[in-house]
Design a protein around this motif. Structure first.
Motif, PDB file in Angstrom:
ATOM      1  N   GLU A  90      -4.828   8.345  -5.397  1.00 40.21           N
ATOM      2  CA  GLU A  90      -4.285   7.774  -4.168  1.00 40.21           C
ATOM      3  C   GLU A  90      -2.811   7.425  -4.376  1.00 40.21           C
ATOM      4  O   GLU A  90      -2.471   6.759  -5.362  1.00 40.21           O
ATOM      5  CB  GLU A  90      -5.072   6.527  -3.776  1.00 40.21           C
ATOM      6  N   PRO A  91      -1.934   7.875  -3.471  1.00 38.10           N
ATOM      7  CA  PRO A  91      -0.505   7.575  -3.601  1.00 38.10           C
ATOM      8  C   PRO A  91      -0.247   6.067  -3.718  1.00 38.10           C
ATOM      9  O   PRO A  91      -0.827   5.273  -2.976  1.00 38.10           O
ATOM     10  CB  PRO A  91       0.088   8.136  -2.301  1.00 38.10           C
ATOM     11  N   TYR A  92       0.578   5.696  -4.659  1.00 33.55           N
ATOM     12  CA  TYR A  92       1.008   4.316  -4.908  1.00 33.55           C
ATOM     13  C   TYR A  92      -0.108   3.401  -5.420  1.00 33.55           C
ATOM     14  O   TYR A  92       0.120   2.227  -5.655  1.00 33.55           O
ATOM     15  CB  TYR A  92       1.631   3.691  -3.639  1.00 33.55           C
TER      16      TYR A  92
END
Length: 216
Positions: free
Chosen positions: A67-69
């Protein structure tokens, strides 16, 4: 987790991927667990780069979600996806063996016998690699290159590591190998192909039963 370690084969990236995959499938890394690159690198005594690439591969296999970030997290094991993988492998490898048989030599059969004998004496780690070698040689003469490519894609992932955590899998698997090769020696390629089909499908069923038992 004393079993979370690198195996002495393949590239560092592949070793990292195998170690993390094994921890996921065995339940040591449960669904929802965050996989922190720095921590994994420290545990496996390697740099972060192969960990990063290993997590990308495990995402392709459906075992990890990035998942991004936020980072990488262990997915719930999708037993239907595992069933699909083994069902496809069983059909495609059966077809590949039927195509390969007319081009197999006496030396190929002798080499298959040698690999079976090696697996009879192998440690778990050595069995995994020799099992891969056996299946590769069994289908090596298949003239349909696209079919071989499809099979290789399906082989990447948990298919390679089932002998490491399925009780009795090594003995059962090698007994199946002996029956397949004997059918080839007896000039019974159709029987050999169906034995290979059942060998793969039944391994998938045992893996799914193992995962469900872990989750109960």
């Amino acid at each position: 987790m004393e079993n979370f370690q690198l195996e002495n084969k393949d590239s560092i990236e592949t070793k990292a991927c195998n170690a993390i995959r094994k921890a996921i499938l065995s339940g040591d890394f449960p669904p929802g667990k965050k996989l922190v690159q720095e921590q994994l690198a420290r545990q496996l005594d390697i740099s972060r780069m192969p960990i990063r690439e290993a997590l990308k591969q495990l995402e392709i296999e459906g075992l990890v979600k990035i998942e991004p970030y936020r980072g990488a997290f262990v997915n719930e094991l999708d037993t239907e996806a595992i069933h699909e993988n083994y069902a496809l492998r069983s059909e495609l490898e059966k077809m590949a063996l039927q195509k390969a048989y007319p081009f197999m030599s006496a030396k190929d059969l002798a080499d298959l016998d040698a690999l079976i004998q090696k697996m009879d004496q192998a440690s778990h780690e050595d069995f995994v690699q020799t099992n891969i070698d056996f299946h590769y040689l069994l289908l090596k003469r298949c003239p349909w290159k696209r079919l071989s490519t499809f099979i290789q894609v399906l082989w990447n992932g948990y298919s390679q590591q089932t002998p490491e955590f399925l009780h009795g899998q090594i003995e059962k698997s090698n007994e199946d190998h002996k029956q397949i090769v004997q059918a080839l020696k007896n000039d019974e390629p159709e029987r050999a192909a169906y034995l290979l089909h059942d060998h793969i499908l039944n391994t998938g069923k045992r893996l799914i039963a193992f995962i469900k038992a872990k989750n109960d």
